[in-house]
Design a protein around this motif. Structure first.
Motif, PDB file in Angstrom:
ATOM      1  N   ASP A 140      14.235  -8.645 -21.802  1.00  0.00           N
ATOM      2  CA  ASP A 140      15.255  -7.922 -21.027  1.00  0.00           C
ATOM      3  C   ASP A 140      16.280  -8.877 -20.412  1.00  0.00           C
ATOM      4  O   ASP A 140      17.474  -8.582 -20.402  1.00  0.00           O
ATOM      5  CB  ASP A 140      14.616  -7.071 -19.926  1.00  0.00           C
ATOM      6  CG  ASP A 140      13.841  -5.884 -20.490  1.00  0.00           C
ATOM      7  OD1 ASP A 140      14.074  -5.515 -21.661  1.00  0.00           O
ATOM      8  OD2 ASP A 140      13.005  -5.332 -19.760  1.00  0.00           O
ATOM      9  N   LEU A 141      15.820 -10.011 -19.895  1.00  0.00           N
ATOM     10  CA  LEU A 141      16.744 -10.999 -19.321  1.00  0.00           C
ATOM     11  C   LEU A 141      17.742 -11.469 -20.372  1.00  0.00           C
ATOM     12  O   LEU A 141      18.942 -11.544 -20.114  1.00  0.00           O
ATOM     13  CB  LEU A 141      15.967 -12.200 -18.767  1.00  0.00           C
ATOM     14  CG  LEU A 141      16.811 -13.367 -18.249  1.00  0.00           C
ATOM     15  CD1 LEU A 141      17.525 -12.966 -16.961  1.00  0.00           C
ATOM     16  CD2 LEU A 141      15.952 -14.603 -18.034  1.00  0.00           C
ATOM     17  N   PHE A 142      17.240 -11.772 -21.568  1.00  0.00           N
ATOM     18  CA  PHE A 142      18.105 -12.235 -22.644  1.00  0.00           C
ATOM     19  C   PHE A 142      19.103 -11.157 -23.057  1.00  0.00           C
ATOM     20  O   PHE A 142      20.297 -11.419 -23.198  1.00  0.00           O
ATOM     21  CB  PHE A 142      17.261 -12.687 -23.841  1.00  0.00           C
ATOM     22  CG  PHE A 142      18.051 -13.222 -24.994  1.00  0.00           C
ATOM     23  CD1 PHE A 142      19.075 -14.136 -24.806  1.00  0.00           C
ATOM     24  CD2 PHE A 142      17.753 -12.833 -26.289  1.00  0.00           C
ATOM     25  CE1 PHE A 142      19.800 -14.644 -25.880  1.00  0.00           C
ATOM     26  CE2 PHE A 142      18.469 -13.331 -27.372  1.00  0.00           C
ATOM     27  CZ  PHE A 142      19.495 -14.237 -27.159  1.00  0.00           C
ATOM     28  N   GLU A 143      18.624  -9.950 -23.218  1.00  0.00           N
ATOM     29  CA  GLU A 143      19.497  -8.854 -23.638  1.00  0.00           C
ATOM     30  C   GLU A 143      20.604  -8.588 -22.621  1.00  0.00           C
ATOM     31  O   GLU A 143      21.749  -8.348 -22.977  1.00  0.00           O
ATOM     32  CB  GLU A 143      18.675  -7.587 -23.865  1.00  0.00           C
ATOM     33  CG  GLU A 143      19.446  -6.452 -24.474  1.00  0.00           C
ATOM     34  CD  GLU A 143      18.532  -5.325 -24.907  1.00  0.00           C
ATOM     35  OE1 GLU A 143      18.824  -4.730 -25.954  1.00  0.00           O
ATOM     36  OE2 GLU A 143      17.538  -5.026 -24.205  1.00  0.00           O
ATOM     37  N   GLN A 144      20.269  -8.704 -21.341  1.00  0.00           N
ATOM     38  CA  GLN A 144      21.235  -8.394 -20.279  1.00  0.00           C
ATOM     39  C   GLN A 144      22.191  -9.548 -19.973  1.00  0.00           C
ATOM     40  O   GLN A 144      23.340  -9.325 -19.618  1.00  0.00           O
ATOM     41  CB  GLN A 144      20.490  -7.997 -19.009  1.00  0.00           C
ATOM     42  CG  GLN A 144      19.754  -6.685 -19.134  1.00  0.00           C
ATOM     43  CD  GLN A 144      18.825  -6.424 -17.959  1.00  0.00           C
ATOM     44  OE1 GLN A 144      18.871  -7.111 -16.945  1.00  0.00           O
ATOM     45  NE2 GLN A 144      17.954  -5.436 -18.100  1.00  0.00           N
ATOM     46  N   THR A 145      21.727 -10.793 -20.098  1.00  0.00           N
ATOM     47  CA  THR A 145      22.516 -11.927 -19.613  1.00  0.00           C
ATOM     48  C   THR A 145      22.858 -12.984 -20.653  1.00  0.00           C
ATOM     49  O   THR A 145      23.739 -13.807 -20.416  1.00  0.00           O
ATOM     50  CB  THR A 145      21.766 -12.648 -18.473  1.00  0.00           C
ATOM     51  OG1 THR A 145      20.588 -13.259 -19.030  1.00  0.00           O
ATOM     52  CG2 THR A 145      21.402 -11.702 -17.343  1.00  0.00           C
ATOM     53  N   GLY A 146      22.147 -13.034 -21.764  1.00  0.00           N
ATOM     54  CA  GLY A 146      22.324 -14.109 -22.738  1.00  0.00           C
ATOM     55  C   GLY A 146      21.491 -15.336 -22.411  1.00  0.00           C
ATOM     56  O   GLY A 146      21.547 -16.333 -23.119  1.00  0.00           O
ATOM     57  N   ILE A 147      20.702 -15.277 -21.346  1.00  0.00           N
ATOM     58  CA  ILE A 147      19.814 -16.380 -20.982  1.00  0.00           C
ATOM     59  C   ILE A 147      18.515 -16.205 -21.758  1.00  0.00           C
ATOM     60  O   ILE A 147      17.760 -15.267 -21.526  1.00  0.00           O
ATOM     61  CB  ILE A 147      19.548 -16.427 -19.466  1.00  0.00           C
ATOM     62  CG1 ILE A 147      20.863 -16.669 -18.716  1.00  0.00           C
ATOM     63  CG2 ILE A 147      18.511 -17.498 -19.135  1.00  0.00           C
ATOM     64  CD1 ILE A 147      20.754 -16.498 -17.207  1.00  0.00           C
ATOM     65  N   LEU A 148      18.286 -17.113 -22.697  1.00  0.00           N
ATOM     66  CA  LEU A 148      17.137 -17.041 -23.594  1.00  0.00           C
ATOM     67  C   LEU A 148      16.073 -18.043 -23.149  1.00  0.00           C
ATOM     68  O   LEU A 148      16.312 -19.246 -23.151  1.00  0.00           O
ATOM     69  CB  LEU A 148      17.585 -17.358 -25.028  1.00  0.00           C
ATOM     70  CG  LEU A 148      16.500 -17.533 -26.080  1.00  0.00           C
ATOM     71  CD1 LEU A 148      15.684 -16.257 -26.249  1.00  0.00           C
ATOM     72  CD2 LEU A 148      17.128 -17.963 -27.398  1.00  0.00           C
ATOM     73  N   ILE A 149      14.939 -17.521 -22.783  1.00  0.00           N
ATOM     74  CA  ILE A 149      13.791 -18.374 -22.471  1.00  0.00           C
ATOM     75  C   ILE A 149      12.740 -18.080 -23.526  1.00  0.00           C
ATOM     76  O   ILE A 149      12.361 -16.932 -23.745  1.00  0.00           O
ATOM     77  CB  ILE A 149      13.250 -18.114 -21.056  1.00  0.00           C
ATOM     78  CG1 ILE A 149      14.343 -18.436 -20.021  1.00  0.00           C
ATOM     79  CG2 ILE A 149      11.988 -18.943 -20.800  1.00  0.00           C
ATOM     80  CD1 ILE A 149      14.005 -18.059 -18.603  1.00  0.00           C
ATOM     81  N   GLY A 150      12.304 -19.124 -24.188  1.00  0.00           N
ATOM     82  CA  GLY A 150      11.315 -18.973 -25.241  1.00  0.00           C
ATOM     83  C   GLY A 150      10.068 -19.760 -24.945  1.00  0.00           C
ATOM     84  O   GLY A 150      10.049 -20.621 -24.066  1.00  0.00           O
ATOM     85  N   ARG A 151       9.017 -19.443 -25.674  1.00  0.00           N
ATOM     86  CA  ARG A 151       7.764 -20.187 -25.593  1.00  0.00           C
ATOM     87  C   ARG A 151       7.588 -20.911 -26.916  1.00  0.00           C
ATOM     88  O   ARG A 151       7.656 -20.306 -27.980  1.00  0.00           O
ATOM     89  CB  ARG A 151       6.584 -19.243 -25.353  1.00  0.00           C
ATOM     90  CG  ARG A 151       5.238 -19.961 -25.262  1.00  0.00           C
ATOM     91  CD  ARG A 151       4.084 -18.991 -25.051  1.00  0.00           C
ATOM     92  NE  ARG A 151       3.963 -18.023 -26.126  1.00  0.00           N
ATOM     93  CZ  ARG A 151       3.332 -18.238 -27.278  1.00  0.00           C
ATOM     94  NH1 ARG A 151       2.777 -19.412 -27.518  1.00  0.00           N
ATOM     95  NH2 ARG A 151       3.261 -17.300 -28.206  1.00  0.00           N
ATOM     96  N   ALA A 152       7.388 -22.218 -26.840  1.00  0.00           N
ATOM     97  CA  ALA A 152       7.181 -23.017 -28.046  1.00  0.00           C
ATOM     98  C   ALA A 152       5.839 -22.659 -28.672  1.00  0.00           C
ATOM     99  O   ALA A 152       4.824 -22.597 -27.985  1.00  0.00           O
ATOM    100  CB  ALA A 152       7.226 -24.502 -27.706  1.00  0.00           C
ATOM    101  N   VAL A 153       5.847 -22.418 -29.975  1.00  0.00           N
ATOM    102  CA  VAL A 153       4.608 -22.172 -30.703  1.00  0.00           C
ATOM    103  C   VAL A 153       4.327 -23.296 -31.705  1.00  0.00           C
ATOM    104  O   VAL A 153       3.230 -23.388 -32.233  1.00  0.00           O
ATOM    105  CB  VAL A 153       4.610 -20.798 -31.411  1.00  0.00           C
ATOM    106  CG1 VAL A 153       4.700 -19.676 -30.394  1.00  0.00           C
ATOM    107  CG2 VAL A 153       5.725 -20.689 -32.423  1.00  0.00           C
TER     108      VAL A 153
END
Length: 183
Positions: free
Chosen positions: A130-143
């Protein structure tokens, strides 16, 4: 204040720097590969990179649809590729690898096409959709995290001095690496 030049407010990014130049690779829900160049990124947590993307990017849509992407850390020898894949939007070019004349490799876990010969690759899954969709701030988890053999000192937990020519975005078509400006 005396002795200062006044800049436009939208020049903040020029003063603070964009950060390390990265390539972000994705695949659309229809299987079309995409790669873009990005300089607005940092670490959010030990295994969580933070990248800021414009909402209208093809890459953004692909990540929202699939939840997966790969961050590549290109070296200075990949500057031409970085500029080529960053010069146009995927919605205009289709397969960016074909557009740029790049024969991709594929990431270890997800099989996402990536620009070959990067200093390292980080395969990620999206957190905080939701944060990414709303703001463009992408937080990912490294796999999956990989670095080219011989470049990383696992004891000191850093790139070996002089071994990696990581590019840092300066502005326009200028990057800084190894004590030099390149464009």
């Amino acid at each position: 204040m005396q002795g200062y030049s006044i800049l436009k407010n939208d020049k903040v990014h020029c003063l603070m720097g964009g950060g390390q130049l990265i390539n972000v690779s994705t695949v659309s829900s229809k299987g079309v590969p995409d790669v873009m160049t990005c300089a607005w990124n940092t670490v959010y947590d030990y295994d969580q990179p933070l990248v800021v993307l414009a909402k209208e990017h093809t890459t953004t849509r692909n990540i929202l649809d699939t939840g997966r992407y790969v961050i590549a850390l290109p070296g200075i020898d990949a500057l031409d590729h970085a500029y080529k894949v960053g010069s146009d939007h995927g919605c205009n070019t289709g397969d960016k690898f074909s557009f740029a004349g790049i024969t991709p490799e594929h990431s270890l876990k997800f099989g996402i096409p990536v620009i070959p010969n990067a200093l390292g690759y980080i395969e990620c899954e999206i957190l905080m959709h939701d944060l990414f969709e709303q703001t463009g701030i992408l937080i990912g988890r490294a796999v999956s995290v990989m670095v080219k053999a011989g470049l990383f000192d696992e004891v000191q937990e850093l790139f070996n001095p002089g071994a990696a020519k990581i590019m840092h975005y300066v502005g326009g078509e200028c990057v800084y690496t190894d004590g030099k400006f390149h464009s």
